[in-house]
Scaffold this active site. Structure first.
Site, PDB file in Angstrom:
ATOM      1  N   LYS A   1     110.752 -45.687  91.754  1.00  0.00           N
ATOM      2  CA  LYS A   1     111.422 -45.435  93.043  1.00  0.00           C
ATOM      3  C   LYS A   1     110.419 -45.340  94.191  1.00  0.00           C
ATOM      4  CE  LYS A   1     114.914 -42.249  94.985  1.00  0.00           C
ATOM      5  NZ  LYS A   1     115.738 -41.052  94.662  1.00  0.00           N
TER       6      LYS A   1
ATOM      7  N   CYS B   1     118.709 -44.920  93.842  1.00  0.00           N
ATOM      8  CA  CYS B   1     119.416 -44.059  94.792  1.00  0.00           C
ATOM      9  C   CYS B   1     118.997 -44.281  96.241  1.00  0.00           C
ATOM     10  CB  CYS B   1     119.271 -42.596  94.361  1.00  0.00           C
ATOM     11  SG  CYS B   1     120.601 -41.575  95.061  1.00  0.00           S
TER      12      CYS B   1
ATOM     13  N   GLU C   1     120.631 -42.396  87.910  1.00  0.00           N
ATOM     14  CA  GLU C   1     119.257 -41.897  88.072  1.00  0.00           C
ATOM     15  C   GLU C   1     119.098 -40.629  87.210  1.00  0.00           C
ATOM     16  OE1 GLU C   1     118.850 -40.502  92.089  1.00  0.00           O
ATOM     17  OE2 GLU C   1     116.662 -40.383  92.006  1.00  0.00           O
TER      18      GLU C   1
ATOM     19  N   VAL D   1     124.051 -37.584  96.969  1.00  0.00           N
ATOM     20  CA  VAL D   1     124.635 -36.352  97.523  1.00  0.00           C
ATOM     21  C   VAL D   1     125.164 -36.586  98.941  1.00  0.00           C
ATOM     22  CG1 VAL D   1     123.391 -34.717  96.075  1.00  0.00           C
ATOM     23  CG2 VAL D   1     122.320 -35.516  98.177  1.00  0.00           C
TER      24      VAL D   1
END
Ligand code: ACM
Length: 262
Positions: free
Chosen positions: A111, A144, A40, A171
């Protein structure tokens, strides 16, 4: 094509160094690969301070500089590339994944499920979950945080996707363990290309977890990259494994009971 050689390319971009990040990422794409997935926002970096900064690094699709360079690489190498970038469309900016074929044709996905500060600076995707013909099969794109919503992968699979390409900047720790489940429950291959390193451009430091993963319809992890290195991993995907029959009497789509689902 029933066998596809596919790769996930795990990068370590420096925020804002677009040309250098782009070249370093493309240098990691394995040779003689049919399909390669990059992370991404792989060329810009992730942690934009505000929308104006994002607007400055966003580009139109398919005519922006990043897309053009991806097209050059795809044409020269014969590899179909999937990669994430910030897409400017009028006064809107999307967190987009592009699919660039060796013949230059380009498709996009915007997205749908924005993560954390993305909700302040990006516009939410407005194209739903389209599927595309590529590499002799049908490909779906996720970006993501979309991984957390099983409906996203499920919709792509029910529209015929056999390979889900998933540019990421993860993350939270859970996605690399969840993707073999997404692959198994939908009888598809998943290719999650993540990044490593950290960014601290606002109050919160973000540490990206690496562990890019290729998962098979049997819930196998065909490739898992390290937590810290910029590197690529590749595997041959046998599309015959994308068999919707679980037992001779159970079919992954036909057995659904949507009338009972909330
Ligand atoms: C994410 O969606 N970049 C975590």
């Amino acid at each position: 094509m029933t066998m596809i050689r596919a790769a996930v390319v795990q990068t370590d971009p420096v925020f804002g160094q677009v040309a250098a990040n782009l070249e370093r990422a493309l240098a990691l794409v394995p040779r003689e690969c049919d399909l390669a997935v990059l992370p991404e926002l792989f060329a810009t970096g992730y942690q934009f301070r505000e929308r104006a900064e994002l607007g400055g690094l966003a580009e139109p699709v398919p005519d922006g500089a990043i897309c053009r360079r991806l097209r050059d690489h795809a044409a020269a190498s014969g590899t179909t590339l999937v990669a994430g970038l910030a897409e400017r469309a009028g006064d809107r900016v999307f967190n987009t994944a592009v699919l660039v074929r060796p013949d230059g044709s380009t498709d996009r996905y915007r997205k749908v499920h924005l993560f954390w500060d993305e909700t302040r600076i990006f516009d939410p995707g407005d194209l739903g979950f389209p599927v595309f013909a590529a590499c002799g099969t049908t490909v779906g794109l996720l970006v993501c945080f979309d991984w957390l919503f099983p409906e996203a992968a499920g919709t792509l699979a029910r529209r015929g996707a056999r390979v889900l390409c998933h540019p990421s900047n993860l993350v939270l720790p859970h996605c690399p363990d969840a993707m073999p489940v997404r692959a198994f429950e939908n009888r598809v291959f998943t290719l999650t290309a993540n990044r490593v390193g950290a960014e601290r451009r606002t109050g919160s430091e973000l540490r990206f977890i690496g562990r890019s993963v290729i998962a098979s319809p049997r819930a196998e992890r065909l490739v898992e990259c390290s937590r810290t290195a910029a590197e690529a991993g590749s595997a041959v995907l046998d599309l015959a494994l994308c068999d919707p029959w679980i037992t001779p009497l159970n079919h992954v789509t036909r057995d659904r009971r949507p009338e009972y689902y909330a």
